[in-house]
Design an enzyme around this catalytic site. Structure first.
Site, PDB file in Angstrom:
ATOM      1  N   HIS A  55       0.858  -1.184   0.000  1.00 17.63           N
ATOM      2  CA  HIS A  55       0.000   0.000   0.000  1.00 17.63           C
ATOM      3  C   HIS A  55       0.896   1.237   0.000  1.00 17.63           C
ATOM      4  CE1 HIS A  55      -3.838  -1.990   1.854  1.00 17.63           C
ATOM      5  NE2 HIS A  55      -3.313  -2.711   0.878  1.00 17.63           N
ATOM      6  N   GLU A  57       0.978   3.850   1.860  1.00 17.62           N
ATOM      7  CA  GLU A  57       1.493   4.216   3.187  1.00 17.62           C
ATOM      8  C   GLU A  57       2.658   3.322   3.589  1.00 17.62           C
ATOM      9  OE1 GLU A  57      -1.709   3.588   2.268  1.00 17.62           O
ATOM     10  OE2 GLU A  57      -3.051   4.194   3.894  1.00 17.62           O
ATOM     11  N   CYS A  85      -6.039   1.892   6.066  1.00 14.55           N
ATOM     12  CA  CYS A  85      -6.657   0.622   6.438  1.00 14.55           C
ATOM     13  C   CYS A  85      -6.040   0.148   7.761  1.00 14.55           C
ATOM     14  CB  CYS A  85      -6.423  -0.408   5.332  1.00 14.55           C
ATOM     15  SG  CYS A  85      -4.717  -1.022   5.244  1.00 14.55           S
ATOM     16  N   CYS A  88      -2.176  -0.438   7.528  1.00 16.56           N
ATOM     17  CA  CYS A  88      -1.399   0.802   7.434  1.00 16.56           C
ATOM     18  C   CYS A  88      -1.482   1.608   8.728  1.00 16.56           C
ATOM     19  CB  CYS A  88      -1.871   1.616   6.241  1.00 16.56           C
ATOM     20  SG  CYS A  88      -1.525   0.789   4.661  1.00 16.56           S
TER      21      CYS A  88
END
Length: 152
Positions: A55, A57, A85, A88
């Site tokens: 992801h 992040e 999420c 993260c």
């Protein structure tokens, strides 16, 4: 559109999200800032990297930690185009990031103002300051356009 000028790091996160969309990834971008300097920029890349943890992040946090030579990102801010999420948000806590600025809310997958609300839990390791809605219209529009194009 946003009613105030976007902070430059969020503008960079949106540009990264657009790059991700161009590469066929869900358009999410992230930027890590320390002492006013951008030290990492990333976009989602799970498909390209064959890595479900890639992801925006996570990639930005990894790059920032490598640049600083420290697993703790104390004094750093994270700008991300979508509410983090649970994975993260957990990484943000472990990295000890001081402030998180995000654009669009994510009622289905978010973990800051939705879902488990990780930063609000009593047993939370670390509670960064959070600021929602920064570049929200632009971020949400990117996501809507991306998924509309994928639906055909």
């Amino acid at each position: 559109m946003t009613r105030w000028p976007l902070p430059e790091p969020m503008a960079q996160a949106l540009a990264a999200a657009r790059q991700g969309a161009d590469a066929g990834e869900v358009p999410v971008g992230a930027v890590v800032v320390k002492d006013g300097e951008v030290i990492a920029v990333a976009h989602n890349a799970p498909r390209a990297m064959h890595d479900p943890t890639a992801h925006a992040e996570m990639l930005a946090i990894r790059a920032a930690a490598a640049k600083l030579g420290d697993e703790r990102l104390a004094g750093c801010d994270l700008y991300v185009t979508l509410e983090p999420c649970p994975m993260c948000a957990g990484a943000i806590q472990h990295a000890r990031i001081g402030r998180v600025y995000y654009g669009a809310s994510d009622p289905k997958g978010g973990a800051v103002e939705h879902g488990p609300r990780l930063f609000d839990r009593l047993e939370s390791l670390h509670r960064p300051e959070t600021y929602a809605g920064i570049g929200e219209d632009e971020a949400a529009s990117l996501l809507r356009e991306f998924f509309a194009a994928r639906r055909g």
